[in-house]
Write a protein that holds these residues in place. Sequence first.
Motif, PDB file in Angstrom:
ATOM      1  N   GLY A 163     119.361 -34.503  66.301  1.00 14.69           N
ATOM      2  CA  GLY A 163     120.735 -34.857  65.917  1.00 14.69           C
ATOM      3  C   GLY A 163     120.755 -36.021  64.943  1.00 14.69           C
ATOM      4  O   GLY A 163     121.504 -36.019  63.957  1.00 14.69           O
ATOM      5  N   LEU A 164     119.889 -37.001  65.208  1.00 16.80           N
ATOM      6  CA  LEU A 164     119.813 -38.174  64.324  1.00 16.80           C
ATOM      7  C   LEU A 164     119.322 -37.778  62.928  1.00 16.80           C
ATOM      8  O   LEU A 164     119.833 -38.256  61.911  1.00 16.80           O
ATOM      9  CB  LEU A 164     118.866 -39.202  64.957  1.00 16.80           C
ATOM     10  N   MET A 165     118.354 -36.911  62.893  1.00 13.70           N
ATOM     11  CA  MET A 165     117.829 -36.454  61.591  1.00 13.70           C
ATOM     12  C   MET A 165     118.917 -35.731  60.801  1.00 13.70           C
ATOM     13  O   MET A 165     119.088 -35.953  59.604  1.00 13.70           O
ATOM     14  CB  MET A 165     116.652 -35.489  61.811  1.00 13.70           C
ATOM     15  N   ILE A 166     119.640 -34.860  61.508  1.00 16.66           N
ATOM     16  CA  ILE A 166     120.677 -34.071  60.827  1.00 16.66           C
ATOM     17  C   ILE A 166     121.779 -34.988  60.294  1.00 16.66           C
ATOM     18  O   ILE A 166     122.264 -34.824  59.172  1.00 16.66           O
ATOM     19  CB  ILE A 166     121.254 -33.015  61.806  1.00 16.66           C
ATOM     20  N   ALA A 167     122.125 -36.006  61.117  1.00 18.97           N
ATOM     21  CA  ALA A 167     123.231 -36.891  60.731  1.00 18.97           C
ATOM     22  C   ALA A 167     122.862 -37.846  59.595  1.00 18.97           C
ATOM     23  O   ALA A 167     123.746 -38.363  58.918  1.00 18.97           O
ATOM     24  CB  ALA A 167     123.686 -37.687  61.956  1.00 18.97           C
ATOM     25  N   THR A 168     121.582 -38.095  59.404  1.00 24.13           N
ATOM     26  CA  THR A 168     121.187 -39.099  58.404  1.00 24.13           C
ATOM     27  C   THR A 168     120.422 -38.494  57.229  1.00 24.13           C
ATOM     28  O   THR A 168     119.891 -39.232  56.396  1.00 24.13           O
ATOM     29  CB  THR A 168     120.303 -40.185  59.062  1.00 24.13           C
ATOM     30  N   GLN A 169     120.332 -37.180  57.144  1.00 19.68           N
ATOM     31  CA  GLN A 169     119.489 -36.556  56.110  1.00 19.68           C
ATOM     32  C   GLN A 169     120.029 -36.800  54.694  1.00 19.68           C
ATOM     33  O   GLN A 169     119.277 -36.672  53.731  1.00 19.68           O
ATOM     34  CB  GLN A 169     119.349 -35.057  56.364  1.00 19.68           C
ATOM     35  N   GLY A 170     121.308 -37.136  54.604  1.00 19.00           N
ATOM     36  CA  GLY A 170     121.849 -37.415  53.274  1.00 19.00           C
ATOM     37  C   GLY A 170     121.331 -38.743  52.723  1.00 19.00           C
ATOM     38  O   GLY A 170     121.209 -38.918  51.509  1.00 19.00           O
ATOM     39  N   LYS A 171     121.012 -39.661  53.625  1.00 18.81           N
ATOM     40  CA  LYS A 171     120.561 -40.990  53.189  1.00 18.81           C
ATOM     41  C   LYS A 171     119.034 -41.110  53.247  1.00 18.81           C
ATOM     42  O   LYS A 171     118.428 -41.760  52.400  1.00 18.81           O
ATOM     43  CB  LYS A 171     121.202 -42.030  54.119  1.00 18.81           C
ATOM     44  N   HIS A 172     118.454 -40.500  54.256  1.00 18.76           N
ATOM     45  CA  HIS A 172     117.007 -40.645  54.466  1.00 18.76           C
ATOM     46  C   HIS A 172     116.334 -39.279  54.456  1.00 18.76           C
ATOM     47  O   HIS A 172     116.944 -38.273  54.838  1.00 18.76           O
ATOM     48  CB  HIS A 172     116.735 -41.341  55.804  1.00 18.76           C
ATOM     49  N   LEU A 173     115.077 -39.294  54.039  1.00 20.99           N
ATOM     50  CA  LEU A 173     114.320 -38.042  54.014  1.00 20.99           C
ATOM     51  C   LEU A 173     113.383 -38.016  55.215  1.00 20.99           C
ATOM     52  O   LEU A 173     112.516 -38.890  55.355  1.00 20.99           O
ATOM     53  CB  LEU A 173     113.515 -37.948  52.714  1.00 20.99           C
ATOM     54  N   TRP A 174     113.569 -37.044  56.072  1.00 26.09           N
ATOM     55  CA  TRP A 174     112.733 -36.926  57.264  1.00 26.09           C
ATOM     56  C   TRP A 174     111.681 -35.841  57.026  1.00 26.09           C
ATOM     57  O   TRP A 174     112.007 -34.754  56.558  1.00 26.09           O
ATOM     58  CB  TRP A 174     113.561 -36.533  58.492  1.00 26.09           C
ATOM     59  N   LEU A 175     110.457 -36.165  57.384  1.00 23.10           N
ATOM     60  CA  LEU A 175     109.382 -35.168  57.297  1.00 23.10           C
ATOM     61  C   LEU A 175     108.722 -35.071  58.669  1.00 23.10           C
ATOM     62  O   LEU A 175     108.096 -36.028  59.127  1.00 23.10           O
ATOM     63  CB  LEU A 175     108.356 -35.571  56.235  1.00 23.10           C
ATOM     64  N   LEU A 176     108.924 -33.948  59.319  1.00 24.42           N
ATOM     65  CA  LEU A 176     108.415 -33.754  60.679  1.00 24.42           C
ATOM     66  C   LEU A 176     107.160 -32.881  60.642  1.00 24.42           C
ATOM     67  O   LEU A 176     107.205 -31.740  60.174  1.00 24.42           O
ATOM     68  CB  LEU A 176     109.490 -33.052  61.525  1.00 24.42           C
ATOM     69  N   ALA A 177     106.038 -33.429  61.093  1.00 23.26           N
ATOM     70  CA  ALA A 177     104.800 -32.644  61.174  1.00 23.26           C
ATOM     71  C   ALA A 177     104.666 -32.104  62.593  1.00 23.26           C
ATOM     72  O   ALA A 177     104.712 -32.869  63.558  1.00 23.26           O
ATOM     73  CB  ALA A 177     103.602 -33.517  60.827  1.00 23.26           C
ATOM     74  N   CYS A 178     104.524 -30.808  62.711  1.00 25.13           N
ATOM     75  CA  CYS A 178     104.594 -30.175  64.040  1.00 25.13           C
ATOM     76  C   CYS A 178     103.665 -28.970  64.091  1.00 25.13           C
ATOM     77  O   CYS A 178     103.580 -28.205  63.128  1.00 25.13           O
ATOM     78  CB  CYS A 178     106.043 -29.727  64.263  1.00 25.13           C
ATOM     79  N   GLU A 179     102.981 -28.820  65.199  1.00 25.42           N
ATOM     80  CA  GLU A 179     102.103 -27.648  65.340  1.00 25.42           C
ATOM     81  C   GLU A 179     102.939 -26.369  65.418  1.00 25.42           C
ATOM     82  O   GLU A 179     104.060 -26.370  65.941  1.00 25.42           O
ATOM     83  CB  GLU A 179     101.239 -27.788  66.597  1.00 25.42           C
ATOM     84  N   THR A 180     102.352 -25.291  64.929  1.00 26.14           N
ATOM     85  CA  THR A 180     103.097 -24.045  64.753  1.00 26.14           C
ATOM     86  C   THR A 180     103.765 -23.560  66.034  1.00 26.14           C
ATOM     87  O   THR A 180     104.950 -23.201  66.034  1.00 26.14           O
ATOM     88  CB  THR A 180     102.161 -22.941  64.235  1.00 26.14           C
ATOM     89  N   GLN A 181     103.017 -23.541  67.122  1.00 29.35           N
ATOM     90  CA  GLN A 181     103.572 -22.977  68.358  1.00 29.35           C
ATOM     91  C   GLN A 181     104.773 -23.784  68.851  1.00 29.35           C
ATOM     92  O   GLN A 181     105.788 -23.222  69.275  1.00 29.35           O
ATOM     93  CB  GLN A 181     102.500 -22.919  69.448  1.00 29.35           C
ATOM     94  N   ALA A 182     104.661 -25.114  68.771  1.00 28.90           N
ATOM     95  CA  ALA A 182     105.774 -25.964  69.212  1.00 28.90           C
ATOM     96  C   ALA A 182     106.962 -25.814  68.267  1.00 28.90           C
ATOM     97  O   ALA A 182     108.122 -25.839  68.702  1.00 28.90           O
ATOM     98  CB  ALA A 182     105.326 -27.422  69.270  1.00 28.90           C
ATOM     99  N   TRP A 183     106.678 -25.642  66.973  1.00 31.06           N
ATOM    100  CA  TRP A 183     107.762 -25.457  66.012  1.00 31.06           C
ATOM    101  C   TRP A 183     108.514 -24.162  66.316  1.00 31.06           C
ATOM    102  O   TRP A 183     109.742 -24.109  66.290  1.00 31.06           O
ATOM    103  CB  TRP A 183     107.204 -25.448  64.590  1.00 31.06           C
TER     104      TRP A 183
END
Lengths: 271, 376
Positions: B195-215
């Motif tokens: 939720g925080l990422m979605i709400a702030t994506q206009g100001k900040h760039l989030w890069l989430l590294a995640c293993e395939t199965q968990a993604w």
Amino acid sequence: MEDKTLSQLLSLLSIRHLIEAVVVVALAALFIRGVRFALDHLAKRYPRARLQLAQSYPAIRLLVWTTTIVFIVLVTVRPPDSVIFAMLGSLGLAVGLAAQDGIRNLIAGVVMIFNPPFRTGDMIQFGGHYGEVVRLDLSATWLRTFDDNTVMIPNAEFLKGAVANSNSGELDEMVVIPIDLPWPYPVADARAIAADAARASPYCYLKKPVAVVLSQHHDHGQFVVRLTIKAYVVDVRLERIMASDITERTLEALAALQTPDQAVQVPSTVQ
Amino acid sequence: MTRVDRRKATASEFRRLFLRLTGRLKRSADRGEGGDADLRLDFADVNAARIGASPPSEALTRSPLPAGDPRFIPREDIRAAIEHSHAAWREGRPTLIALTGPSGCGLTSILNQTPSWLPADTLVARIDLSKRPDTSADALALAAGAFEAPPPFDTVDSAANQINALAPRVILIDNGHLLYSRLMGGSEGGRALHGLMIATQGKHLWLLACETQAWRRQCDTAGAHRYFDITIEADYFSRVELASLLSTRTPDGSPSFDDAAIDALHRVSRGHPGLALFIAACIRRADTPTLPAPFDESPLWALERTELLTLAEISAHGMLSANELQSIFRRDPTSTSILLHHLRQSGLIVGSTGNQLQPLLAPMINAHLVRANYLY
């Protein structure tokens, strides 16, 4: 004319032809057994494809036996045209007598191969029996119920009545779990708990949605709210295990939700 | 000799013939043993004694590579995608990036290099998840740490307001698989951070590294793919990248790998860089053959349903404690402990507090679980 055809037919039934026919039939039976063994082995190695592998067996068996019969008649025995026509006539008569149960079941088995209401591995409900189709013969179908009983149903019966198929060739299937709660009850919390419990079950197939619907009915003099949890199980064989697991999680969480002054008994009905 | 013995002897001959024809059998003299030996590697050997006892040398290290390390194998397509997304974000496009890949494909190393790919004036913050944020408070505390924001965040909305008032920056999240939880009520922390990422994506760039199965699980349960508009999929190394890795890591003076050896190494390791380095270290030993032998996967076939389901959940979560496994499978502590010890002794999982798949064997274990319909 009939005497002549009969004498021609008898003259074809030499010892040599009989031995050749027996050898061809034995080879066909051996081949079918080999196919069965190979398919079972493949199904163990690739469980994800087990339904498709099992479904191919009846068609392969029909093909092999048809080929065997054609081979014996046209290559081994090689009867004259008149005898072939006479045999086809007899076959037509047999089909005409298909009202007889055995032939009716065989014909139903062939019809079910080309227009299948279910396949091997499907979970079906028929005539008061619910279970997995473990074997599909030409004349009968075998179900294994959750009580580990094996039920044999003649194929002709399936063409007469309605069959409910739970998974239609897929490994996953929807499981419906009703849980009854006394009214009044904080239903919004209960609904959230039920959905969370379904997703928390390791047997739940998460690629498909979990839904919880509410309904109300009157039972034993009181109003009852029914939570119906609809979730998919990852493998049809785990259906009952998942239903039990989700019910247990839901009831425990609902019991923890209740405050002492609200303490009510939570009856449940699991189908 | 009884009939049973004769049958066993014949079966043994056939097996030996098959192993010899497929190049998996070495002459007994090579090992100084009485009979022929099956050269396939055992899972348990990866963990313990026979082969993997000594830690790898610096050149063959399997640890994530720090920023600017010359041993990093360029992943140009991934770099281009990140640079392109960053440029779009700087032009005002709200952007969330998911960098996904199978376990051990080098996500952390890629994340370590990312700041050097961005313009010098870019502010970069980083969140290294080491444990699962179970609650909103856990997730918001992580975010507060990344933004060095002194007041604790109360709710997602207030946190978003405060974070949006800060200077724009790129936030890298490592071990994003820890955002997924199957425990009842355990998804709250992951949802709060999403939720925080979605709400702030206009100001900040989030890069989430995640293993395939968990993604995949985050997509299935939280619809993460609907919010992350850029998904960059990393994979294990191609044959060319693996050859480059070996030439980069080969110590001076060591014999280099020929084409046949690299082909075999790529086939056996499935392109997993850590596993390739491990096998490379093995085959340099004097008593092992030139070409790598495949692993003996029979321990996987011997597992029963509960064990397979346990491995599947560990794979999907990246890491699970014994308590979390007890909760997911509703088992008592003793049977959970027995099961975990059994999997550990079989070489399939590692870790004492947080259980995770043996990193080097993850490609094989995951492939088996997918084939057996326990992972999807």
